[in-house]
Scaffold this motif. Structure first.
Motif, PDB file in Angstrom:
ATOM      1  N   ASP A 150      -4.574  -9.317 -27.356  1.00 44.17           N
ATOM      2  CA  ASP A 150      -5.688  -8.498 -26.861  1.00 44.17           C
ATOM      3  C   ASP A 150      -7.028  -8.991 -27.396  1.00 44.17           C
ATOM      4  O   ASP A 150      -8.073  -8.684 -26.816  1.00 44.17           O
ATOM      5  CB  ASP A 150      -5.502  -7.030 -27.266  1.00 44.17           C
ATOM      6  N   ALA A 170     -12.133  -6.752 -24.251  1.00 45.69           N
ATOM      7  CA  ALA A 170     -11.827  -6.407 -22.858  1.00 45.69           C
ATOM      8  C   ALA A 170     -13.005  -6.674 -21.942  1.00 45.69           C
ATOM      9  O   ALA A 170     -12.844  -6.958 -20.756  1.00 45.69           O
ATOM     10  CB  ALA A 170     -11.416  -4.939 -22.762  1.00 45.69           C
ATOM     11  N   LYS A 191     -11.239  -4.194 -29.635  1.00 44.16           N
ATOM     12  CA  LYS A 191     -10.443  -4.234 -28.403  1.00 44.16           C
ATOM     13  C   LYS A 191     -11.331  -4.020 -27.185  1.00 44.16           C
ATOM     14  O   LYS A 191     -11.194  -4.708 -26.164  1.00 44.16           O
ATOM     15  CB  LYS A 191      -9.347  -3.163 -28.466  1.00 44.16           C
TER      16      LYS A 191
END
Length: 199
Positions: free
Chosen positions: A95, A197, A193
């Protein structure tokens, strides 16, 4: 008559302190965003990485970046932050594979590329050390809004006071937030995260 606050009053006071900390953080974020929103953060720079290779502001473009300013002789804040950052990146796994992390020295007189390489390598191969000519390093730090000050320890040596927050930059090199020193791992990982993203 007791002068100690009641449990209810204690709860209210703690709530006010937490609220004030949150408001202060939001004000800081909005201040940075008002200064740098919509444009790359910091001025152009040409320094060297821990291998002695040239590195410029282009390193902060094309992918999200995590940038921390400190120094290798730092007794607590820097090793703690780098240790935590290495752990956060490891926890994120795939991630966070597009996140690039950098440790910029505010003490380039002592932090040569060789010193930086040895120091940073102790924490993670995901973190790149940056140093260089002192004037250029300090100009770069100033353009990023970083505070630093050499402090004489009185024994012929010195230490450095410096900003302890981690800066978050998006893929365009624009300011995207901070992680405060001592911020909880869960919150820090969630911020990273979200940053990853966005790409």
């Amino acid at each position: 008559m007791s002068t100690q606050p009641s449990p209810t009053m204690r709860f209210i006071l703690i709530g006010i302190l937490v609220l004030m900390a949150g408001v202060t953080g939001m004000m800081t974020f909005n201040w940075y965003r008002s200064l740098y929103g919509g444009k790359p953060y910091g001025d152009a720079f040409t320094l060297v990485d821990q291998k002695g290779a040239p590195i410029t502001q282009a390193a902060f473009r094309g992918q999200p970046s995590v940038v921390f300013f400190g120094f290798t002789h730092c007794p607590e804040v820097c090793p703690t932050t780098l240790f935590e950052l290495a752990g956060w990146l490891k926890t994120l796994g795939d991630d966070g594979k597009n996140l690039h992390a950098y440790f910029v020295s505010v003490d380039p007189e002592r932090d040569t590329p060789e010193v930086m390489n040895t120091y940073v390598s102790n924490f993670s191969d995901r973190i790149t050390g940056i140093t260089g000519d002192p004037d250029k390093v300090h100009a770069m730090a100033k353009s990023f809004g970083i505070y630093w000050k050499k402090v004489d320890t009185g024994d012929g040596d010195y230490t450095m006071d410096h900003t302890a927050s981690v800066l978050l930059l998006d893929g365009k090199g624009e300011f995207a937030g901070t992680i405060a020193y001592g911020e909880g791992a869960e919150t820090a990982i969630a911020k990273l995260k979200r940053l990853a993203a966005k790409g």
